[in-house]
Design a protein around this motif. Sequence first.
Motif, mmCIF file in Angstrom:
data_model
loop_
_atom_site.group_PDB
_atom_site.id
_atom_site.type_symbol
_atom_site.label_atom_id
_atom_site.label_comp_id
_atom_site.label_asym_id
_atom_site.label_seq_id
_atom_site.Cartn_x
_atom_site.Cartn_y
_atom_site.Cartn_z
ATOM 1 N N UNK A 76 0.787 -10.654 -20.413
ATOM 2 C CA UNK A 76 2.038 -10.656 -21.180
ATOM 3 C C UNK A 76 3.047 -11.645 -20.633
ATOM 4 N N UNK A 77 3.210 -11.664 -19.310
ATOM 5 C CA UNK A 77 4.281 -12.455 -18.709
ATOM 6 C C UNK A 77 3.796 -13.767 -18.097
ATOM 7 N N UNK A 78 2.484 -13.970 -18.064
ATOM 8 C CA UNK A 78 1.949 -15.178 -17.437
ATOM 9 C C UNK A 78 2.166 -15.215 -15.928
ATOM 10 N N UNK A 79 2.346 -14.037 -15.368
ATOM 11 C CA UNK A 79 2.621 -13.933 -13.935
ATOM 12 C C UNK A 79 1.390 -14.318 -13.105
ATOM 13 N N UNK A 80 1.604 -15.102 -12.078
ATOM 14 C CA UNK A 80 0.527 -15.417 -11.137
ATOM 15 C C UNK A 80 0.438 -14.278 -10.124
ATOM 16 N N UNK A 81 -0.761 -13.777 -9.882
ATOM 17 C CA UNK A 81 -0.901 -12.631 -8.981
ATOM 18 C C UNK A 81 -1.858 -12.973 -7.838
ATOM 19 N N UNK A 82 -1.414 -12.701 -6.616
ATOM 20 C CA UNK A 82 -2.318 -12.806 -5.466
ATOM 21 C C UNK A 82 -2.551 -11.394 -4.964
ATOM 22 N N UNK A 83 -3.816 -10.990 -4.953
ATOM 23 C CA UNK A 83 -4.145 -9.608 -4.630
ATOM 24 C C UNK A 83 -4.961 -9.570 -3.341
ATOM 25 N N UNK A 84 -4.350 -9.059 -2.295
ATOM 26 C CA UNK A 84 -5.036 -8.947 -1.011
ATOM 27 C C UNK A 84 -5.601 -7.537 -0.878
ATOM 28 N N UNK A 85 -6.850 -7.445 -0.473
ATOM 29 C CA UNK A 85 -7.476 -6.119 -0.361
ATOM 30 C C UNK A 85 -8.663 -6.188 0.592
ATOM 31 N N UNK A 86 -9.104 -5.023 1.062
ATOM 32 C CA UNK A 86 -10.379 -5.010 1.786
ATOM 33 C C UNK A 86 -11.461 -4.371 0.903
ATOM 34 N N UNK A 87 -11.107 -4.086 -0.376
ATOM 35 C CA UNK A 87 -12.049 -3.416 -1.264
ATOM 36 C C UNK A 87 -12.627 -4.365 -2.322
ATOM 37 N N UNK A 88 -13.941 -4.561 -2.257
ATOM 38 C CA UNK A 88 -14.565 -5.517 -3.170
ATOM 39 C C UNK A 88 -14.501 -5.064 -4.627
ATOM 40 N N UNK A 103 -0.193 -6.468 -1.560
ATOM 41 C CA UNK A 103 -0.850 -6.268 -0.265
ATOM 42 C C UNK A 103 -1.485 -4.878 -0.233
ATOM 43 N N UNK A 104 -2.777 -4.818 -0.451
ATOM 44 C CA UNK A 104 -3.524 -3.544 -0.467
ATOM 45 C C UNK A 104 -2.858 -2.543 -1.427
ATOM 46 N N UNK A 105 -2.438 -3.047 -2.590
ATOM 47 C CA UNK A 105 -1.604 -2.243 -3.482
ATOM 48 C C UNK A 105 -2.300 -1.007 -4.032
ATOM 49 N N UNK A 106 -3.631 -0.981 -4.004
ATOM 50 C CA UNK A 106 -4.321 0.201 -4.528
ATOM 51 C C UNK A 106 -5.103 0.938 -3.438
ATOM 52 N N UNK A 107 -4.913 0.516 -2.191
ATOM 53 C CA UNK A 107 -5.773 1.051 -1.122
ATOM 54 C C UNK A 107 -5.512 2.514 -0.796
ATOM 55 N N UNK A 108 -4.359 3.058 -1.218
ATOM 56 C CA UNK A 108 -4.153 4.478 -0.947
ATOM 57 C C UNK A 108 -4.271 5.315 -2.226
ATOM 58 N N UNK A 109 -4.830 4.701 -3.275
ATOM 59 C CA UNK A 109 -4.943 5.423 -4.549
ATOM 60 C C UNK A 109 -6.391 5.829 -4.824
ATOM 61 N N UNK A 110 -6.564 6.926 -5.556
ATOM 62 C CA UNK A 110 -7.930 7.331 -5.913
ATOM 63 C C UNK A 110 -8.454 6.393 -7.014
ATOM 64 N N UNK A 137 0.825 -1.210 0.000
ATOM 65 C CA UNK A 137 0.000 0.000 0.000
ATOM 66 C C UNK A 137 0.861 1.262 0.000
ATOM 67 N N UNK A 138 1.940 1.246 0.789
ATOM 68 C CA UNK A 138 2.760 2.468 0.937
ATOM 69 C C UNK A 138 3.940 2.510 -0.031
ATOM 70 N N UNK A 139 3.964 1.629 -1.001
ATOM 71 C CA UNK A 139 4.946 1.567 -2.099
ATOM 72 C C UNK A 139 6.340 1.110 -1.666
ATOM 73 N N UNK A 140 6.768 1.490 -0.438
ATOM 74 C CA UNK A 140 8.072 1.071 0.089
ATOM 75 C C UNK A 140 9.238 1.391 -0.853
ATOM 76 N N UNK A 141 9.236 2.609 -1.416
ATOM 77 C CA UNK A 141 10.369 3.035 -2.260
ATOM 78 C C UNK A 141 11.403 3.753 -1.390
#
Length: 330
Positions: A188-200, A164-171, A88-92
């Motif tokens: 494109x890459x066939x990447x498996x993604x697990x997306x955790x969120x509290x937003x339906x 982990x809540x990757x879009x929870x702080x975005x509009x 959520x907080x990007x961690x850059x």
Amino acid sequence: MILVQNLYKSYGNAEEDIVLRDVSLEVQKGEIFGIIGQSGVGKSTLLRCINGLEVFNRGKLIVNGRDISRLSDYELRHFRKDIGMIFQNFALLNRKTVFENVVLPMQCWGYPKTKMNQIAKELLSLVGLENKIDVYPNELSGGQKQRVAIARALALEPEILLCDEATSSLDPGMTKSILDLLRSINQKLGLTIVFVTHEMDVIKMICDKMAIITEGRIAVSGSVESVFFEESAVLLDLIGRREIDIPHGKAVVKLSVKNENILEPFLYQMAIELNVRFSILSASIERPNKNSFGNIFLAIPKKDIQTVLTYFNNRMITCVHYGLVERNIS
Ligand SMILES: Nc1ncnc2c1ncn2[C@@H]1O[C@H](COP(=O)(O)OP(=O)(O)O)[C@@H](O)[C@H]1O
Ligand SMILES: [Mg+2]
């Protein structure tokens, strides 16, 4: 790609320290899998178990063919290379440029400089930030920061991306563009993604399959359209129950439609064939371009109820007498 079986995780010895009680789920390669639940139910803990950052008490966790609890520290380090993560907080790192942030994981693994530069440039162009290479994170919008974090997470060519809540702080606009980006990377890459969120809404927009966690367990799981089609009590607890007032002298039917049915003019046909004067009280159709699902509530004259129920159910459209059946169930 990910197999979680009867996973237990506790942060202490007391009953209330148990976070995950009996979590089982399976994520296939190339899937976008959403995990939703209220705050504090253990979503982040589960993700940290999946990438080997957190030890668990009992159960089995097999990720990309490897049984995590059996890995040595050395093997664990290599295992983690195959798993990217965004937060959520990007961690850059704010004192490093966009380019330096993306290069960082490759530096840790001793990539040669030319290879590193080439990969970083490719990734920054993949996430649409080729013109922000030498900019510092604090000059970027939230959505752009998350794009940098995505590029960095992909630097070591992981098989799995944990969000982990990757879009929870975005509009909402930025959320949509990040989800579109993740979907295109998944394709494109066939990447498996697990997306955790509290937003339906996020789950509905991007995920193929989903699971709802309550009280440390997976309470419901399946394809997104099937979970919404079934409308379990657990789902309704999370999204809220609909208030439908039954108009005086009328009966209300609830139609549940999905996929191929949705494009059919079934209401029009019903009205013509049965000559029933209906009105629409509420209707929602989700994701008309993907695996779609929706519920429609119609008010009809009481005398027509049986003919309408029979008509739709004979056409593979689930139709129930709302107010009689539904309220008793939930
Ligand atoms: N490192 C930790 N030590 C002790 N308790 C923790 C720790 N991390 C999380 N918890 C507790 O575990 C529960 C689940 O937390 P978390 O996995 O962050 O939930 P979620 O991501 O669903 O909001 C919370 O009650 C939280 O306080
Ligand atoms: Mg969390």
